[in-house]
Enzyme design. Sequence first.
Site, PDB file in Angstrom:
ATOM      1  N   GLY A 167       0.850  -1.188   0.000  1.00  0.00           N
ATOM      2  CA  GLY A 167       0.000   0.000   0.000  1.00  0.00           C
ATOM      3  C   GLY A 167       0.882   1.232   0.000  1.00  0.00           C
ATOM      4  O   GLY A 167       2.086   1.133   0.265  1.00  0.00           O
ATOM      5  N   PRO A 168       0.291   2.390  -0.268  1.00  0.00           N
ATOM      6  CA  PRO A 168       1.094   3.618  -0.356  1.00  0.00           C
ATOM      7  C   PRO A 168       1.790   3.962   0.952  1.00  0.00           C
ATOM      8  O   PRO A 168       1.358   3.527   2.023  1.00  0.00           O
ATOM      9  CB  PRO A 168       0.050   4.694  -0.688  1.00  0.00           C
ATOM     10  CG  PRO A 168      -1.200   3.990  -1.023  1.00  0.00           C
ATOM     11  CD  PRO A 168      -1.129   2.615  -0.490  1.00  0.00           C
ATOM     12  N   SER A 169       2.805   4.778   0.835  1.00  0.00           N
ATOM     13  CA  SER A 169       3.539   5.232   2.012  1.00  0.00           C
ATOM     14  C   SER A 169       2.592   5.980   2.953  1.00  0.00           C
ATOM     15  O   SER A 169       1.784   6.796   2.517  1.00  0.00           O
ATOM     16  CB  SER A 169       4.660   6.157   1.555  1.00  0.00           C
ATOM     17  OG  SER A 169       5.288   6.719   2.661  1.00  0.00           O
ATOM     18  N   GLY A 170       2.674   5.666   4.240  1.00  0.00           N
ATOM     19  CA  GLY A 170       1.884   6.374   5.240  1.00  0.00           C
ATOM     20  C   GLY A 170       0.491   5.807   5.449  1.00  0.00           C
ATOM     21  O   GLY A 170      -0.263   6.292   6.286  1.00  0.00           O
ATOM     22  N   VAL A 171       0.154   4.735   4.725  1.00  0.00           N
ATOM     23  CA  VAL A 171      -1.209   4.196   4.829  1.00  0.00           C
ATOM     24  C   VAL A 171      -1.425   3.442   6.144  1.00  0.00           C
ATOM     25  O   VAL A 171      -2.556   3.264   6.601  1.00  0.00           O
ATOM     26  CB  VAL A 171      -1.535   3.320   3.599  1.00  0.00           C
ATOM     27  CG1 VAL A 171      -0.828   1.975   3.659  1.00  0.00           C
ATOM     28  CG2 VAL A 171      -3.026   3.127   3.455  1.00  0.00           C
ATOM     29  N   GLY A 172      -0.299   2.986   6.724  1.00  0.00           N
ATOM     30  CA  GLY A 172      -0.420   2.273   8.008  1.00  0.00           C
ATOM     31  C   GLY A 172       0.032   0.820   7.945  1.00  0.00           C
ATOM     32  O   GLY A 172      -0.396   0.017   8.778  1.00  0.00           O
ATOM     33  N   LYS A 173       0.906   0.498   7.001  1.00  0.00           N
ATOM     34  CA  LYS A 173       1.366  -0.895   6.869  1.00  0.00           C
ATOM     35  C   LYS A 173       2.050  -1.355   8.168  1.00  0.00           C
ATOM     36  O   LYS A 173       1.733  -2.408   8.705  1.00  0.00           O
ATOM     37  CB  LYS A 173       2.331  -1.035   5.679  1.00  0.00           C
ATOM     38  CG  LYS A 173       1.678  -0.731   4.346  1.00  0.00           C
ATOM     39  CD  LYS A 173       2.640  -0.913   3.187  1.00  0.00           C
ATOM     40  CE  LYS A 173       3.731   0.134   3.127  1.00  0.00           C
ATOM     41  NZ  LYS A 173       3.257   1.510   2.862  1.00  0.00           N
ATOM     42  N   ARG A 215      20.328   3.335  11.220  1.00  0.00           N
ATOM     43  CA  ARG A 215      20.036   4.649  11.796  1.00  0.00           C
ATOM     44  C   ARG A 215      19.989   4.528  13.321  1.00  0.00           C
ATOM     45  O   ARG A 215      19.729   3.440  13.844  1.00  0.00           O
ATOM     46  CB  ARG A 215      18.666   5.142  11.300  1.00  0.00           C
ATOM     47  CG  ARG A 215      18.679   5.474   9.829  1.00  0.00           C
ATOM     48  CD  ARG A 215      17.295   5.955   9.389  1.00  0.00           C
ATOM     49  NE  ARG A 215      17.230   6.074   7.939  1.00  0.00           N
ATOM     50  CZ  ARG A 215      16.152   5.843   7.204  1.00  0.00           C
ATOM     51  NH1 ARG A 215      15.025   5.484   7.782  1.00  0.00           N
ATOM     52  NH2 ARG A 215      16.187   5.980   5.895  1.00  0.00           N
ATOM     53  N   ARG A 223       2.862  12.390  10.791  1.00  0.00           N
ATOM     54  CA  ARG A 223       3.945  11.482  11.180  1.00  0.00           C
ATOM     55  C   ARG A 223       5.259  12.237  11.405  1.00  0.00           C
ATOM     56  O   ARG A 223       6.094  11.800  12.175  1.00  0.00           O
ATOM     57  CB  ARG A 223       4.108  10.394  10.104  1.00  0.00           C
ATOM     58  CG  ARG A 223       5.070   9.314  10.506  1.00  0.00           C
ATOM     59  CD  ARG A 223       5.009   8.094   9.630  1.00  0.00           C
ATOM     60  NE  ARG A 223       5.533   8.318   8.284  1.00  0.00           N
ATOM     61  CZ  ARG A 223       5.718   7.367   7.392  1.00  0.00           C
ATOM     62  NH1 ARG A 223       5.411   6.115   7.687  1.00  0.00           N
ATOM     63  NH2 ARG A 223       6.176   7.644   6.194  1.00  0.00           N
ATOM     64  N   ARG A 241       6.296  11.092  -2.045  1.00  0.00           N
ATOM     65  CA  ARG A 241       5.454  10.023  -1.513  1.00  0.00           C
ATOM     66  C   ARG A 241       3.989  10.199  -1.930  1.00  0.00           C
ATOM     67  O   ARG A 241       3.307   9.232  -2.268  1.00  0.00           O
ATOM     68  CB  ARG A 241       5.570   9.949   0.009  1.00  0.00           C
ATOM     69  CG  ARG A 241       6.836   9.232   0.427  1.00  0.00           C
ATOM     70  CD  ARG A 241       7.115   9.324   1.891  1.00  0.00           C
ATOM     71  NE  ARG A 241       8.511   8.989   2.150  1.00  0.00           N
ATOM     72  CZ  ARG A 241       8.913   7.848   2.675  1.00  0.00           C
ATOM     73  NH1 ARG A 241       8.051   6.942   3.012  1.00  0.00           N
ATOM     74  NH2 ARG A 241      10.205   7.613   2.852  1.00  0.00           N
ATOM     75  N   ASN A 258      -7.911   1.328   5.867  1.00  0.00           N
ATOM     76  CA  ASN A 258      -7.438   1.651   7.217  1.00  0.00           C
ATOM     77  C   ASN A 258      -7.865   3.105   7.499  1.00  0.00           C
ATOM     78  O   ASN A 258      -7.133   4.042   7.223  1.00  0.00           O
ATOM     79  CB  ASN A 258      -5.911   1.484   7.275  1.00  0.00           C
ATOM     80  CG  ASN A 258      -5.349   1.844   8.639  1.00  0.00           C
ATOM     81  OD1 ASN A 258      -6.038   1.758   9.657  1.00  0.00           O
ATOM     82  ND2 ASN A 258      -4.098   2.271   8.658  1.00  0.00           N
TER      83      ASN A 258
HETATM   84  N1  LIG Z   1      -6.003   3.936  11.356  1.00  0.00           N
HETATM   85  C1  LIG Z   1      -5.142   4.905  11.672  1.00  0.00           C
HETATM   86  N2  LIG Z   1      -5.602   6.045  12.237  1.00  0.00           N
HETATM   87  C2  LIG Z   1      -4.753   7.035  12.564  1.00  0.00           C
HETATM   88  N3  LIG Z   1      -3.419   7.012  12.384  1.00  0.00           N
HETATM   89  C3  LIG Z   1      -2.902   5.903  11.826  1.00  0.00           C
HETATM   90  C4  LIG Z   1      -3.725   4.786  11.443  1.00  0.00           C
HETATM   91  N4  LIG Z   1      -2.925   3.842  10.908  1.00  0.00           N
HETATM   92  C5  LIG Z   1      -1.672   4.324  10.964  1.00  0.00           C
HETATM   93  N5  LIG Z   1      -1.649   5.549  11.513  1.00  0.00           N
HETATM   94  C6  LIG Z   1      -0.471   6.432  11.709  1.00  0.00           C
HETATM   95  O1  LIG Z   1      -0.117   6.901  10.405  1.00  0.00           O
HETATM   96  C7  LIG Z   1       1.296   7.020  10.279  1.00  0.00           C
HETATM   97  C8  LIG Z   1       1.760   6.165   9.111  1.00  0.00           C
HETATM   98  O2  LIG Z   1       1.616   4.799   9.449  1.00  0.00           O
HETATM   99  P1  LIG Z   1       2.764   3.729   9.135  1.00  0.00           P
HETATM  100  O3  LIG Z   1       4.109   4.293   9.486  1.00  0.00           O
HETATM  101  O4  LIG Z   1       2.344   2.442   9.748  1.00  0.00           O
HETATM  102  O5  LIG Z   1       2.609   3.689   7.543  1.00  0.00           O
HETATM  103  P2  LIG Z   1       3.416   2.821   6.475  1.00  0.00           P
HETATM  104  O6  LIG Z   1       2.418   2.400   5.451  1.00  0.00           O
HETATM  105  O7  LIG Z   1       4.177   1.742   7.160  1.00  0.00           O
HETATM  106  O8  LIG Z   1       4.375   3.947   5.863  1.00  0.00           O
HETATM  107  P3  LIG Z   1       5.768   3.811   5.040  1.00  0.00           P
HETATM  108  O9  LIG Z   1       5.491   2.966   3.833  1.00  0.00           O
HETATM  109  O10 LIG Z   1       6.089   5.223   4.676  1.00  0.00           O
HETATM  110  O11 LIG Z   1       6.761   3.215   5.987  1.00  0.00           O
HETATM  111  C9  LIG Z   1       1.883   6.582  11.609  1.00  0.00           C
HETATM  112  O12 LIG Z   1       2.136   7.719  12.372  1.00  0.00           O
HETATM  113  C10 LIG Z   1       0.769   5.717  12.213  1.00  0.00           C
HETATM  114  O13 LIG Z   1       0.823   5.716  13.626  1.00  0.00           O
END
Ligand SMILES: Nc1ncnc2c1ncn2[C@@H]1O[C@H](COP(=O)(O)OP(=O)(O)OP(=O)(O)O)[C@@H](O)[C@H]1O
Length: 240
Positions: free
Chosen positions: A52-58, A85, A179, A190, A210
């Site tokens: 899924g896209p960056s920041g979606v909550g994976k 890091r 974030r 992104r 999500n």
């Molecule tokens: N359902 C939700 N409601 C609110 N905030 C959320 C939810 N899911 C995730 N977040 C928050 O959104 C931000 C992005 O989530 P996360 O880092 O898990 O994304 P990611 O898909 O892993 O991003 P990346 O690919 O950039 O690493 C984090 O700060 C996380 O705590």
Amino acid sequence: MGETWKPKPTIPVIEKATKPELFRALESALGSSFSADPISPPPNPLIIVISGPSGVGKDAVIGKLRESRGENLHFVVTATSRPMRPGEVHGKDYYFVSKEEFLDMKDRNELLEYALVYGDYKGIPKSQIREFMGRGCDIVLRVDIQGAHTLRKKLKDSAVFIFLVAESEAKLVERLIDRKTESKEDLLVRIATAREEVRHVKSFDYVVVNSDGKLDEAVKLVESIIDAEKARVRRKCAAI
Ligand SMILES: Nc1ncnc2c1ncn2[C@@H]1O[C@H](COP(=O)(O)OP(=O)(O)OP(=O)(O)O)[C@@H](O)[C@H]1O
């Protein structure tokens, strides 16, 4: 001549017989004892690809899944050639290897998938998948859309592909801003990439929304998908 005559076993009156008496009478009427072996063998370990896209909550979804599934689920730690890091732990966040070591792994065909991301290599070690599947664990792989594409070609229908999305583009952008881990240039890249990536949802098996503040619901849906997939009658076992 006909078969030798055998007296027909009589089944006692249900109201008058005990459970063991009835059980034995039914066995004898059917001519064999009832097996206590499981009717269905335990399901094969499953490979779950989450993208899924960056920041979606994976990471957020996978973190919760790991809490709820415990030892039965193994999250594959990616190998990377990028420097560690501050705060990162070798073997937990990534397996940090040198560029030479990484390229050696690639040449020895030890990586299921790999990519060059902003000048650093990242790849999925096959050995980890084999080891944990051998122990009966389900496997979770977290990959970008391009990685999911490559894995689909390799694993076909032997893995389950889940695409995570936010409820809207605006909410995704808000989440990335909140974030506070990206520079403004990074944010632009992104978000522009996310726009493009959402078009690839069609090549996934499931899409999970999500929504803001509803992380637990998204995790519950992913868990239901895993449970349903494990109950499937037919699934090709992944050959890694
Ligand atoms: N359902 C939700 N409601 C609110 N905030 C959320 C939810 N899911 C995730 N977040 C928050 O959104 C931000 C992005 O989530 P996360 O880092 O898990 O994304 P990611 O898909 O892993 O991003 P990346 O690919 O950039 O690493 C984090 O700060 C996380 O705590």
